[in-house]
Write an enzyme that holds these catalytic residues in place. Structure first.
Site, PDB file in Angstrom:
ATOM      1  N   ASP A 269       0.817  -1.210   0.000  1.00 66.25           N
ATOM      2  CA  ASP A 269       0.000   0.000   0.000  1.00 66.25           C
ATOM      3  C   ASP A 269       0.856   1.268   0.000  1.00 66.25           C
ATOM      4  O   ASP A 269       2.053   1.233   0.266  1.00 66.25           O
ATOM      5  CB  ASP A 269      -0.910   0.027   1.230  1.00 66.25           C
ATOM      6  CG  ASP A 269      -2.152  -0.817   1.042  1.00 66.25           C
ATOM      7  OD1 ASP A 269      -2.470  -1.161  -0.102  1.00 66.25           O
ATOM      8  OD2 ASP A 269      -2.819  -1.122   2.047  1.00 66.25           O
TER       9      ASP A 269
ATOM     10  N   LYS B 257      -3.156   4.023  -3.262  1.00 65.59           N
ATOM     11  CA  LYS B 257      -3.935   5.051  -3.943  1.00 65.59           C
ATOM     12  C   LYS B 257      -4.058   6.264  -3.049  1.00 65.59           C
ATOM     13  O   LYS B 257      -4.173   6.167  -1.837  1.00 65.59           O
ATOM     14  CB  LYS B 257      -5.323   4.540  -4.312  1.00 65.59           C
ATOM     15  CG  LYS B 257      -6.173   4.065  -3.134  1.00 65.59           C
ATOM     16  CD  LYS B 257      -7.520   3.577  -3.614  1.00 65.59           C
ATOM     17  CE  LYS B 257      -8.353   3.076  -2.441  1.00 65.59           C
ATOM     18  NZ  LYS B 257      -9.681   2.607  -2.855  1.00 65.59           N
TER      19      LYS B 257
ATOM     20  N   MET C 221      -9.176   8.746   8.995  1.00 67.37           N
ATOM     21  CA  MET C 221      -9.643   9.138   7.651  1.00 67.37           C
ATOM     22  C   MET C 221     -10.741  10.192   7.722  1.00 67.37           C
ATOM     23  O   MET C 221     -11.747  10.112   7.020  1.00 67.37           O
ATOM     24  CB  MET C 221     -10.126   7.901   6.886  1.00 67.37           C
ATOM     25  CG  MET C 221      -9.052   6.855   6.679  1.00 67.37           C
ATOM     26  SD  MET C 221      -9.644   5.357   5.864  1.00 67.37           S
ATOM     27  CE  MET C 221     -10.647   4.626   7.171  1.00 67.37           C
TER      28      MET C 221
END
Length: 245
Positions: free
Chosen positions: A35, A57, A167
């Site tokens: 990741d 990403k 997040m």
């Protein structure tokens, strides 16, 4: 020959926080699918002939979960031993359950090696314990960005104890609004950017100024938001030189 996949939690950023078992598997696998938030220092432990596949990403990028699933499946069907190296812990907002269920449904053996989650490690590196006999007998970890595009669910916000939001920076306005409907606006808050890395930065404010604080200080992801009285312990416990070198 059928291969296998192991989901390995790489920890939150400091490469030293990976588990011994995770490091052993990383050093012996055929393929590493890693990741964005995984420390590149960890990739040095992979075999020299191991195939390294970047599957990270940034916010808004189109590299989607279904493509990652297919890569894992393809490599396993080639008979390869695959380590899926994921930031933090695979099962703490890491989509590990999606990848593992996808593989097992297709007859691929899948194992999970837990990792240190940033929900606990980032506060600890900032001198903030998520629990304390003085201030908090429990903590709750929530995501600020759900799979359907919405933000934090107010039904899950506890009225007491430590609240950890992961997040949540990209939806900071919604996050603040949801928490303010339940918690004291004067509660202390710490925002930890790039936790456990040499670039770690901590910004403190009160809950009522959370959105202004994020914007005024140009806080970017990855960042963890801590709400609760435990933030007050930072002045007693934090030691930059001892923790981050």
């Amino acid at each position: 020959m059928k291969g296998r996949v192991v989901l390995v939690g790489a920890g939150p950023g400091d490469p030293g926080l990976i588990t011994v078992k995770g490091l052993q598997l990383l050093s012996s696998c055929d393929v590493v699918v890693y990741d964005r938030l995984v420390s590149e220092d960890l990739l040095k432990f992979a075999r020299k002939d191991a195939e390294l596949i970047y599957a990270g990403k940034n916010l808004g990028e189109s590299y989607n979960q279904s493509l990652i699933n297919e890569i894992l499946l393809q490599k396993a069907r080639e008979g390869k031993f695959v380590v899926r190296l994921k930031g933090g812990d695979p099962y703490v907002f890491g989509r590990g359950e999606e990848e593992c269920s996808f593989l097992t449904e297709r007859g691929i053996d899948c194992e999970v090696v837990p990792g240190v989650t940033s929900a606990i490690a980032a506060p600890a590196y900032a001198g903030i314990p998520v629990t304390s006999r003085w201030f908090s007998s429990g903590f709750c970890v929530l995501t600020g960005s759900k799979a359907d595009g919405s933000s934090i669910d107010p039904d899950y916000i506890p009225r007491k104890g430590t609240l950890v939001i992961m997040m949540g920076i990209s939806k900071i306005d919604e996050v603040k609004k949801a928490i303010l409907g339940i918690r004291d606006p004067r509660e202390p808050v710490a925002i930890i950017e790039k936790g456990t890395t040499p670039s770690q930065r901590v910004v403190e404010c009160t809950l009522e100024r959370l959105d202004y604080c994020v914007k005024e200080n140009n806080v970017s992801s990855p960042a963890v938001i801590i709400v609760g009285e435990v933030v007050k312990l930072r002045n007693k416990l934090w030691n930059y030189h001892n923790v981050l070198g």
